[in-house]
Design a protein around this motif. Structure first.
Motif, PDB file in Angstrom:
ATOM      1  N   ARG A  38     -36.861  -9.066  10.223  1.00 45.84           N
ATOM      2  CA  ARG A  38     -37.787  -8.168  10.208  1.00 45.84           C
ATOM      3  C   ARG A  38     -37.097  -7.518  11.816  1.00 45.84           C
ATOM      4  O   ARG A  38     -37.143  -7.777  12.870  1.00 45.84           O
ATOM      5  CB  ARG A  38     -38.812  -7.742   9.834  1.00 45.84           C
ATOM      6  N   GLN A  39     -36.668  -6.086  11.892  1.00 48.57           N
ATOM      7  CA  GLN A  39     -36.791  -6.031  12.705  1.00 48.57           C
ATOM      8  C   GLN A  39     -37.559  -4.303  13.302  1.00 48.57           C
ATOM      9  O   GLN A  39     -36.922  -2.891  12.696  1.00 48.57           O
ATOM     10  CB  GLN A  39     -34.830  -5.143  13.343  1.00 48.57           C
ATOM     11  N   ALA A  40     -38.624  -3.990  14.496  1.00 48.04           N
ATOM     12  CA  ALA A  40     -38.863  -2.847  14.233  1.00 48.04           C
ATOM     13  C   ALA A  40     -38.465  -1.325  15.298  1.00 48.04           C
ATOM     14  O   ALA A  40     -37.265  -2.693  16.241  1.00 48.04           O
ATOM     15  CB  ALA A  40     -40.530  -3.012  14.632  1.00 48.04           C
ATOM     16  N   PRO A  41     -38.696  -0.340  15.253  1.00 54.34           N
ATOM     17  CA  PRO A  41     -38.011   0.507  16.320  1.00 54.34           C
ATOM     18  C   PRO A  41     -38.202  -0.391  17.549  1.00 54.34           C
ATOM     19  O   PRO A  41     -39.576  -0.615  18.379  1.00 54.34           O
ATOM     20  CB  PRO A  41     -38.650   1.659  16.256  1.00 54.34           C
ATOM     21  N   GLY A  42     -37.012  -0.438  18.265  1.00 55.17           N
ATOM     22  CA  GLY A  42     -37.225  -0.368  20.422  1.00 55.17           C
ATOM     23  C   GLY A  42     -37.283  -2.191  20.029  1.00 55.17           C
ATOM     24  O   GLY A  42     -38.114  -2.918  21.759  1.00 55.17           O
ATOM     25  N   LYS A  43     -37.450  -3.191  18.986  1.00 59.01           N
ATOM     26  CA  LYS A  43     -37.784  -4.380  19.463  1.00 59.01           C
ATOM     27  C   LYS A  43     -36.475  -5.533  18.756  1.00 59.01           C
ATOM     28  O   LYS A  43     -35.554  -4.505  18.382  1.00 59.01           O
ATOM     29  CB  LYS A  43     -38.765  -4.176  18.630  1.00 59.01           C
ATOM     30  N   ALA A  44     -36.831  -6.292  19.153  1.00 60.77           N
ATOM     31  CA  ALA A  44     -35.421  -7.825  18.611  1.00 60.77           C
ATOM     32  C   ALA A  44     -35.998  -7.811  17.220  1.00 60.77           C
ATOM     33  O   ALA A  44     -37.194  -7.439  17.372  1.00 60.77           O
ATOM     34  CB  ALA A  44     -35.574  -8.560  19.187  1.00 60.77           C
ATOM     35  N   ARG A  45     -34.894  -8.224  16.822  1.00 61.44           N
ATOM     36  CA  ARG A  45     -35.534  -8.857  15.179  1.00 61.44           C
ATOM     37  C   ARG A  45     -36.497 -10.113  15.275  1.00 61.44           C
ATOM     38  O   ARG A  45     -35.470 -10.470  16.778  1.00 61.44           O
ATOM     39  CB  ARG A  45     -33.786  -8.717  14.689  1.00 61.44           C
ATOM     40  N   GLU A  46     -36.537  -9.953  13.854  1.00 62.40           N
ATOM     41  CA  GLU A  46     -37.520 -11.676  14.226  1.00 62.40           C
ATOM     42  C   GLU A  46     -37.897 -12.002  12.846  1.00 62.40           C
ATOM     43  O   GLU A  46     -37.337 -11.250  11.878  1.00 62.40           O
ATOM     44  CB  GLU A  46     -39.024 -11.209  14.504  1.00 62.40           C
ATOM     45  N   PHE A  47     -38.054 -13.348  12.739  1.00 57.89           N
ATOM     46  CA  PHE A  47     -37.702 -14.063  11.556  1.00 57.89           C
ATOM     47  C   PHE A  47     -39.639 -13.807  11.047  1.00 57.89           C
ATOM     48  O   PHE A  47     -40.632 -13.440  12.207  1.00 57.89           O
ATOM     49  CB  PHE A  47     -38.010 -16.027  12.399  1.00 57.89           C
ATOM     50  N   VAL A  48     -39.656 -13.875   9.581  1.00 56.78           N
ATOM     51  CA  VAL A  48     -40.553 -13.510   8.945  1.00 56.78           C
ATOM     52  C   VAL A  48     -41.182 -14.877   8.017  1.00 56.78           C
ATOM     53  O   VAL A  48     -41.661 -14.719   8.351  1.00 56.78           O
ATOM     54  CB  VAL A  48     -40.394 -12.113   7.783  1.00 56.78           C
ATOM     55  N   ALA A  49     -39.983 -15.294   7.286  1.00 60.02           N
ATOM     56  CA  ALA A  49     -40.449 -16.714   6.215  1.00 60.02           C
ATOM     57  C   ALA A  49     -39.061 -16.481   5.924  1.00 60.02           C
ATOM     58  O   ALA A  49     -38.110 -15.736   6.089  1.00 60.02           O
ATOM     59  CB  ALA A  49     -41.021 -15.548   5.846  1.00 60.02           C
ATOM     60  N   ALA A  50     -39.398 -17.904   5.507  1.00 60.97           N
ATOM     61  CA  ALA A  50     -37.656 -18.909   5.385  1.00 60.97           C
ATOM     62  C   ALA A  50     -38.165 -19.706   4.149  1.00 60.97           C
ATOM     63  O   ALA A  50     -39.337 -20.561   3.797  1.00 60.97           O
ATOM     64  CB  ALA A  50     -36.458 -19.535   6.009  1.00 60.97           C
ATOM     65  N   SER A  51     -37.409 -19.827   3.127  1.00 62.10           N
ATOM     66  CA  SER A  51     -37.316 -20.754   2.122  1.00 62.10           C
ATOM     67  C   SER A  51     -36.304 -21.898   1.874  1.00 62.10           C
ATOM     68  O   SER A  51     -34.749 -21.077   1.628  1.00 62.10           O
ATOM     69  CB  SER A  51     -37.464 -19.983   0.760  1.00 62.10           C
ATOM     70  N   GLY A  52     -36.538 -23.520   2.312  1.00 58.21           N
ATOM     71  CA  GLY A  52     -35.392 -24.435   1.946  1.00 58.21           C
ATOM     72  C   GLY A  52     -34.493 -24.670   0.604  1.00 58.21           C
ATOM     73  O   GLY A  52     -35.311 -24.106  -0.408  1.00 58.21           O
ATOM     74  N   SER A  53     -33.849 -25.130   0.328  1.00 57.49           N
ATOM     75  CA  SER A  53     -32.778 -25.719  -0.775  1.00 57.49           C
ATOM     76  C   SER A  53     -34.280 -26.757  -1.218  1.00 57.49           C
ATOM     77  O   SER A  53     -33.685 -26.257  -2.503  1.00 57.49           O
ATOM     78  CB  SER A  53     -31.623 -26.059  -0.433  1.00 57.49           C
ATOM     79  N   LYS A  54     -34.623 -26.754  -0.916  1.00 58.45           N
ATOM     80  CA  LYS A  54     -35.651 -28.028  -2.307  1.00 58.45           C
ATOM     81  C   LYS A  54     -36.902 -27.264  -1.725  1.00 58.45           C
ATOM     82  O   LYS A  54     -37.597 -28.514  -2.155  1.00 58.45           O
ATOM     83  CB  LYS A  54     -35.839 -29.266  -1.630  1.00 58.45           C
ATOM     84  N   GLY A  55     -37.336 -26.286  -2.049  1.00 57.51           N
ATOM     85  CA  GLY A  55     -38.354 -25.797  -1.798  1.00 57.51           C
ATOM     86  C   GLY A  55     -39.010 -25.782  -0.630  1.00 57.51           C
ATOM     87  O   GLY A  55     -40.276 -24.326  -1.151  1.00 57.51           O
ATOM     88  N   PHE A  56     -39.230 -26.412   1.063  1.00 56.27           N
ATOM     89  CA  PHE A  56     -40.337 -26.078   1.229  1.00 56.27           C
ATOM     90  C   PHE A  56     -39.528 -24.448   2.047  1.00 56.27           C
ATOM     91  O   PHE A  56     -39.261 -23.500   1.871  1.00 56.27           O
ATOM     92  CB  PHE A  56     -39.744 -26.796   2.916  1.00 56.27           C
ATOM     93  N   THR A  57     -41.501 -24.076   2.181  1.00 53.99           N
ATOM     94  CA  THR A  57     -41.339 -22.701   3.206  1.00 53.99           C
ATOM     95  C   THR A  57     -41.932 -22.664   4.320  1.00 53.99           C
ATOM     96  O   THR A  57     -42.664 -23.645   5.104  1.00 53.99           O
ATOM     97  CB  THR A  57     -42.338 -21.814   2.309  1.00 53.99           C
ATOM     98  N   TYR A  58     -40.917 -22.009   5.287  1.00 54.55           N
ATOM     99  CA  TYR A  58     -41.698 -21.597   6.674  1.00 54.55           C
ATOM    100  C   TYR A  58     -42.047 -20.275   7.055  1.00 54.55           C
ATOM    101  O   TYR A  58     -41.775 -19.111   6.142  1.00 54.55           O
ATOM    102  CB  TYR A  58     -40.711 -21.819   7.780  1.00 54.55           C
ATOM    103  N   TYR A  59     -43.517 -19.941   7.357  1.00 55.61           N
ATOM    104  CA  TYR A  59     -43.490 -19.031   7.836  1.00 55.61           C
ATOM    105  C   TYR A  59     -43.846 -18.438   9.566  1.00 55.61           C
ATOM    106  O   TYR A  59     -44.546 -19.213  10.593  1.00 55.61           O
ATOM    107  CB  TYR A  59     -45.283 -18.064   7.437  1.00 55.61           C
TER     108      TYR A  59
END
Length: 119
Positions: A38-59
């Motif tokens: 996500r990217q808020a006005p005036g801020k750098a893009r930041e990581f929110v969440a991810a899902s790997g191909s084997k089902g692992f998730t990260y937040y």
């Protein structure tokens, strides 16, 4: 290169919920790592969440316990369920795809969908 189209953004009051969707083209969706940034006005893009191909998730710590990433490989779609939304969650949300979670920022990107949380 995979094509990505996000949807589901909108305006919601603080404490509310939204579900974002990201539809991907291609036949190898299940082998891709998928993520949300996500990217808020005036801020750098930041990581929110991810899902790997084997089902692992990260937040990101800022969304842990409130957001849930999931994927439906039969529909070539990844979702981001956002609960207990806060005004600081306001941003353009982007979907990304890559061969691994580590390379998401350099992968394919969607056009983004706006999420606005009012206080």
């Amino acid at each position: 290169q995979v094509q990505l189209v996000e949807s589901g953004g909108g305006l919601v009051q603080a404490g509310g919920s939204l579900r974002l969707s990201c539809a991907a083209s291609g036949r190898t969706f299940s082998s891709y790592a998928m993520g949300w940034f996500r990217q808020a006005p005036g801020k750098a893009r930041e990581f929110v969440a991810a899902s790997g191909s084997k089902g692992f998730t990260y937040y990101a710590d800022s969304v842990k316990g409130r957001f849930i990433i999931s994927r439906d490989n039969s529909k070539n779609t990844v979702y981001l369920q956002m609960n207990s939304l806060k005004p600081e969650d306001t941003a353009v949300y982007y979907c990304a795809a890559a061969q691994s979670i580590a390379t998401l920022s350099a992968g394919s990107w969607g056009q983004g969908t706006q999420v606005t949380v009012s206080s």
